[in-house]
Design a protein around this motif. Structure first.
Motif, PDB file in Angstrom:
ATOM      1  N   ALA A  53       0.900  -0.831   0.057  1.00  0.00           N
ATOM      2  CA  ALA A  53      -0.234   0.294  -0.503  1.00  0.00           C
ATOM      3  C   ALA A  53       1.109   0.644   0.048  1.00  0.00           C
ATOM      4  CB  ALA A  53      -0.581  -0.610   1.109  1.00  0.00           C
ATOM      5  N   GLU A  54       0.436   1.991  -0.577  1.00  0.00           N
ATOM      6  CA  GLU A  54       1.152   3.716  -0.226  1.00  0.00           C
ATOM      7  C   GLU A  54       0.379   4.406   0.764  1.00  0.00           C
ATOM      8  OE1 GLU A  54       0.917   8.055  -2.950  1.00  0.00           O
ATOM      9  OE2 GLU A  54      -0.491   6.469  -3.876  1.00  0.00           O
ATOM     10  N   ILE A  55       1.342   4.571   1.590  1.00  0.00           N
ATOM     11  CA  ILE A  55       0.705   5.330   2.931  1.00  0.00           C
ATOM     12  C   ILE A  55       0.572   7.118   2.675  1.00  0.00           C
ATOM     13  CG2 ILE A  55       1.438   4.712   5.457  1.00  0.00           C
ATOM     14  CD1 ILE A  55      -0.234   2.803   4.551  1.00  0.00           C
ATOM     15  N   VAL A  56      -0.476   7.272   2.918  1.00  0.00           N
ATOM     16  CA  VAL A  56       0.234   8.632   2.895  1.00  0.00           C
ATOM     17  C   VAL A  56      -0.811   9.195   4.189  1.00  0.00           C
ATOM     18  CG1 VAL A  56      -0.617   9.278   1.180  1.00  0.00           C
ATOM     19  CG2 VAL A  56      -2.255   9.406   2.009  1.00  0.00           C
ATOM     20  N   GLN A  57       0.179  10.579   5.321  1.00  0.00           N
ATOM     21  CA  GLN A  57      -0.628  10.971   6.172  1.00  0.00           C
ATOM     22  C   GLN A  57      -1.673  11.942   6.012  1.00  0.00           C
ATOM     23  OE1 GLN A  57       2.239  12.916   7.983  1.00  0.00           O
ATOM     24  NE2 GLN A  57       1.936  13.056  10.253  1.00  0.00           N
ATOM     25  N   GLY A  58      -2.529  12.165   6.489  1.00  0.00           N
ATOM     26  CA  GLY A  58      -3.731  12.460   6.733  1.00  0.00           C
ATOM     27  C   GLY A  58      -4.788  12.895   8.345  1.00  0.00           C
ATOM     28  N   ASN A  59      -5.060  14.224   8.038  1.00  0.00           N
ATOM     29  CA  ASN A  59      -6.114  14.480   8.960  1.00  0.00           C
ATOM     30  C   ASN A  59      -7.812  15.033   8.726  1.00  0.00           C
ATOM     31  OD1 ASN A  59      -7.884  15.417  11.493  1.00  0.00           O
ATOM     32  ND2 ASN A  59      -5.920  15.826  12.436  1.00  0.00           N
ATOM     33  N   GLY A  60      -8.803  13.817   9.430  1.00  0.00           N
ATOM     34  CA  GLY A  60      -9.323  13.958   8.041  1.00  0.00           C
ATOM     35  C   GLY A  60     -10.622  15.535   8.183  1.00  0.00           C
ATOM     36  N   TRP A  61      -9.914  16.014   9.573  1.00  0.00           N
ATOM     37  CA  TRP A  61     -10.586  17.247   9.599  1.00  0.00           C
ATOM     38  C   TRP A  61      -9.603  18.783   8.768  1.00  0.00           C
ATOM     39  CZ3 TRP A  61     -15.007  17.832  12.121  1.00  0.00           C
ATOM     40  CH2 TRP A  61     -15.025  17.083  13.323  1.00  0.00           C
ATOM     41  N   ASN A  62      -8.605  17.911   8.403  1.00  0.00           N
ATOM     42  CA  ASN A  62      -7.290  19.092   7.687  1.00  0.00           C
ATOM     43  C   ASN A  62      -7.971  18.579   5.962  1.00  0.00           C
ATOM     44  OD1 ASN A  62      -5.505  20.080   5.778  1.00  0.00           O
ATOM     45  ND2 ASN A  62      -3.964  20.017   7.684  1.00  0.00           N
ATOM     46  N   LYS A  63      -8.340  19.716   5.515  1.00  0.00           N
ATOM     47  CA  LYS A  63      -9.073  19.593   3.863  1.00  0.00           C
ATOM     48  C   LYS A  63      -7.458  19.141   3.400  1.00  0.00           C
ATOM     49  CE  LYS A  63     -12.554  21.248   0.748  1.00  0.00           C
ATOM     50  NZ  LYS A  63     -13.583  22.928   0.506  1.00  0.00           N
ATOM     51  N   GLU A  64      -6.434  19.837   3.444  1.00  0.00           N
ATOM     52  CA  GLU A  64      -5.510  20.091   2.131  1.00  0.00           C
ATOM     53  C   GLU A  64      -4.960  18.925   2.162  1.00  0.00           C
ATOM     54  OE1 GLU A  64      -2.953  23.058   3.133  1.00  0.00           O
ATOM     55  OE2 GLU A  64      -4.284  24.767   2.783  1.00  0.00           O
ATOM     56  N   ASP A  65      -4.794  18.553   4.169  1.00  0.00           N
ATOM     57  CA  ASP A  65      -4.340  16.844   3.637  1.00  0.00           C
ATOM     58  C   ASP A  65      -5.646  15.871   2.923  1.00  0.00           C
ATOM     59  OD1 ASP A  65      -2.525  17.354   5.729  1.00  0.00           O
ATOM     60  OD2 ASP A  65      -3.310  16.789   7.296  1.00  0.00           O
ATOM     61  N   MET A  66      -6.878  15.869   2.737  1.00  0.00           N
ATOM     62  CA  MET A  66      -7.457  15.130   2.268  1.00  0.00           C
ATOM     63  C   MET A  66      -7.750  15.133   0.797  1.00  0.00           C
ATOM     64  SD  MET A  66      -9.258  12.899   4.275  1.00  0.00           S
ATOM     65  CE  MET A  66      -7.177  13.111   4.701  1.00  0.00           C
ATOM     66  N   VAL A  67      -7.548  16.938   0.112  1.00  0.00           N
ATOM     67  CA  VAL A  67      -7.527  17.076  -1.066  1.00  0.00           C
ATOM     68  C   VAL A  67      -6.198  15.985  -1.795  1.00  0.00           C
ATOM     69  CG1 VAL A  67      -7.277  18.474  -2.827  1.00  0.00           C
ATOM     70  CG2 VAL A  67      -8.683  18.921  -0.879  1.00  0.00           C
ATOM     71  N   SER A  68      -4.950  16.059  -0.907  1.00  0.00           N
ATOM     72  CA  SER A  68      -4.157  15.581  -1.559  1.00  0.00           C
ATOM     73  C   SER A  68      -3.918  14.629  -1.070  1.00  0.00           C
ATOM     74  CB  SER A  68      -2.034  16.450  -0.868  1.00  0.00           C
ATOM     75  OG  SER A  68      -1.682  15.417  -1.008  1.00  0.00           O
ATOM     76  N   ALA A  69      -4.471  13.595  -1.037  1.00  0.00           N
ATOM     77  CA  ALA A  69      -4.583  12.477  -0.074  1.00  0.00           C
ATOM     78  C   ALA A  69      -5.646  11.199  -1.208  1.00  0.00           C
ATOM     79  CB  ALA A  69      -5.309  12.027   1.132  1.00  0.00           C
ATOM     80  N   PHE A  70      -6.504  12.501  -2.191  1.00  0.00           N
ATOM     81  CA  PHE A  70      -7.692  11.582  -2.904  1.00  0.00           C
ATOM     82  C   PHE A  70      -7.295  12.239  -4.537  1.00  0.00           C
ATOM     83  CE2 PHE A  70     -10.325  11.485   0.979  1.00  0.00           C
ATOM     84  CZ  PHE A  70     -10.494  10.081   0.849  1.00  0.00           C
ATOM     85  N   SER A  71      -6.294  13.371  -4.855  1.00  0.00           N
ATOM     86  CA  SER A  71      -5.825  12.966  -5.854  1.00  0.00           C
ATOM     87  C   SER A  71      -5.425  12.386  -6.543  1.00  0.00           C
ATOM     88  CB  SER A  71      -4.773  14.925  -5.815  1.00  0.00           C
ATOM     89  OG  SER A  71      -5.618  15.454  -5.326  1.00  0.00           O
ATOM     90  N   GLY A  72      -6.148  11.794  -7.791  1.00  0.00           N
ATOM     91  CA  GLY A  72      -5.529  10.871  -8.721  1.00  0.00           C
ATOM     92  C   GLY A  72      -5.842  10.121  -8.698  1.00  0.00           C
ATOM     93  N   SER A  73      -7.510   9.725  -7.936  1.00  0.00           N
ATOM     94  CA  SER A  73      -7.908   8.534  -6.948  1.00  0.00           C
ATOM     95  C   SER A  73      -9.072   8.256  -7.701  1.00  0.00           C
ATOM     96  CB  SER A  73      -8.358   8.452  -5.525  1.00  0.00           C
ATOM     97  OG  SER A  73      -6.674   8.707  -4.665  1.00  0.00           O
ATOM     98  N   TRP A  74      -9.318   7.244  -8.588  1.00  0.00           N
ATOM     99  CA  TRP A  74     -10.873   6.626  -9.285  1.00  0.00           C
ATOM    100  C   TRP A  74     -12.025   6.547  -8.078  1.00  0.00           C
ATOM    101  CZ3 TRP A  74     -12.398   1.442  -9.141  1.00  0.00           C
ATOM    102  CH2 TRP A  74     -13.709   1.322 -10.132  1.00  0.00           C
ATOM    103  N   GLY A  75     -11.437   5.275  -7.636  1.00  0.00           N
ATOM    104  CA  GLY A  75     -12.220   5.407  -6.018  1.00  0.00           C
ATOM    105  C   GLY A  75     -11.822   5.217  -4.894  1.00  0.00           C
ATOM    106  N   ALA A  76     -12.827   5.656  -3.534  1.00  0.00           N
ATOM    107  CA  ALA A  76     -12.633   5.988  -2.549  1.00  0.00           C
ATOM    108  C   ALA A  76     -13.506   5.265  -1.289  1.00  0.00           C
ATOM    109  CB  ALA A  76     -12.695   7.357  -2.164  1.00  0.00           C
ATOM    110  N   TYR A  77     -12.594   4.323  -0.468  1.00  0.00           N
ATOM    111  CA  TYR A  77     -13.700   3.736   0.369  1.00  0.00           C
ATOM    112  C   TYR A  77     -13.605   4.617   1.794  1.00  0.00           C
ATOM    113  CZ  TYR A  77     -15.312   0.654   5.043  1.00  0.00           C
ATOM    114  OH  TYR A  77     -15.599   0.925   5.514  1.00  0.00           O
ATOM    115  N   VAL A  78     -14.922   5.371   2.423  1.00  0.00           N
ATOM    116  CA  VAL A  78     -14.496   5.615   3.834  1.00  0.00           C
ATOM    117  C   VAL A  78     -15.646   4.773   5.113  1.00  0.00           C
ATOM    118  CG1 VAL A  78     -14.894   8.021   4.604  1.00  0.00           C
ATOM    119  CG2 VAL A  78     -14.337   7.800   2.227  1.00  0.00           C
ATOM    120  N   ASN A  79     -14.568   5.146   6.086  1.00  0.00           N
ATOM    121  CA  ASN A  79     -15.355   4.707   7.586  1.00  0.00           C
ATOM    122  C   ASN A  79     -14.527   6.187   8.298  1.00  0.00           C
ATOM    123  OD1 ASN A  79     -17.126   3.334   9.815  1.00  0.00           O
ATOM    124  ND2 ASN A  79     -14.433   2.417   9.705  1.00  0.00           N
ATOM    125  N   THR A  80     -15.528   6.787   8.503  1.00  0.00           N
ATOM    126  CA  THR A  80     -15.542   7.771  10.194  1.00  0.00           C
ATOM    127  C   THR A  80     -15.926   6.871  10.834  1.00  0.00           C
ATOM    128  OG1 THR A  80     -17.978   8.225   9.193  1.00  0.00           O
ATOM    129  CG2 THR A  80     -16.093   9.269   8.582  1.00  0.00           C
TER     130      THR A  80
END
Length: 345
Positions: free
Chosen positions: A56-83
């Protein structure tokens, strides 16, 4: 339309080191059709390191930080999310809610501009279903996040999952003591006692159970193989359907140890008045109000999960026998009985 095997797609998993996200990552990594990106707040944790070693490619990100999330999801075709509904940050009624977290994550995916397919760990809007008489806060927050994603009109597909009760809780010794000793610690009479309130109003109703380790990841995997076929469909993620008395009988059968079920009558006092106690009480209140109708209008069934499990397991190279959902009996024999014997020795 299925995913072409010669075009790897990036799927990003939020909550990748958690009970749900971990199995999703591990299953998807076995399929060369996908690349997997795992979001974690702690990339140096043992759980994150283990996923990295698997590919897996590991990326650091905090769900409350929008910039983190934009960077983490960029280039993704799909997403699985569990809050995570159990975060202590949600305990204060004056603090931001789980919906606020989910909305931030959804907005970030939209801003990233590439995520087409979202699989979200959701649940029934319990307050709406019971006309406000038996609401579960965490369930309502997840339902609200799901609606927000759908109403955005951005995603090509949004697939909500309704999880059964985790079989995996029976592996934890702290839960065993809270449940009356079941399945690990005999009481003074020598019984492994499961001491919980009745699920349902008039009698013990069957509960949906899911093995996260054995089935959950493959079910999610199966959705990503053909997401267009599951857009907007609630998927009950269920391995087996059993009442509490049946679970106890199965343990007794596979272990040869005495076990019994004791129905808690004063269940409100049983759970206490802590945050988690109140949350658990609300679940049983919902169960009594709906007479055990766990998923509301969505039938409790293994049919769809069985199909998706087979698809996901096949895609990661498993043979016919390993493409089947695990039963409660099989799971207890595999996951619990060896621990029982070790503790008893």
């Amino acid at each position: 339309m299925t995913v072409p095997l010669d075009t790897p797609k990036t799927i990003t998993v939020y909550g990748a080191t958690g009970y749900q996200g971990g199995p999703v990552v591990r299953s998807l990594l076995k399929n060369s059709a996908f690349r997997v990106r795992a979001i974690t707040r702690k990339p140096g944790s043992e759980a994150a390191k283990a996923l990295r070693e698997l590919g897996a490619e590991i990326v650091q990100g905090n769900g409350w930080n929008k910039e983190d999330m934009v960077s983490a999801f960029s280039g993704s075709w799909g997403a699985y999310v569990n809050t995570d509904s159990d975060g202590s940050c949600f305990w204060d009624p004056n603090s931001p809610t789980e919906f606020d977290l989910g909305r931030n994550i959804i907005d970030a995916m939209i801003e990233a501009g590439t995520v087409k397919h979202l699989v979200y760990s959701s649940f029934i809007d319990s307050s709406a279903f019971t006309n406000g008489q038996a609401g579960i806060i965490a369930a309502d927050m997840k339902a609200k996040i799901e609606r927000y994603a759908k109403d955005s009109g951005y995603f090509e597909t949004v697939c909500p999952l309704y999880q059964g009760w985790y079989m995996d809780i029976f592996r934890r010794q702290d839960y065993a003591r809270a449940l009356g000793g079941f399945p690990y610690f005999p009481d003074d009479d020598g019984f492994r006692t499961l001491r919980v309130p009745q699920w349902g109003a008039d009698k013990d109703m069957a509960l949906p159970w899911i093995s996260l380790e054995d089935d959950y990841g493959d079910v999610v995997h199966g959705i990503f193989l053909e997401p267009e076929n599951f857009d907007g469909r609630v998927i009950p993620v269920v391995s087996d359907i059993r009442t509490y008395p049946e679970v106890v009988e199965l343990l007794q059968s596979v272990s040869g140890q005495k076990a019994r079920y004791e129905r808690v009558k004063d269940w409100k006092a049983h759970f206490g008045d802590s945050h988690h106690g109140r949350q658990t009480r609300s679940i049983y209140e919902y169960g009594r109000f709906t007479n055990g109708n766990f998923f509301g209008d969505t039938p409790v069934s293994t049919e769809v999960a069985s199909y998706l499990k087979a698809k996901g397991a096949e895609a990661r190279g498993k043979g016919p026998e390993e493409r089947k959902l695990i039963t409660m009996r099989e799971w207890l024999e595999k996951a619990v009985v060896p621990q029982m014997r070790e503790l008893d020795s």
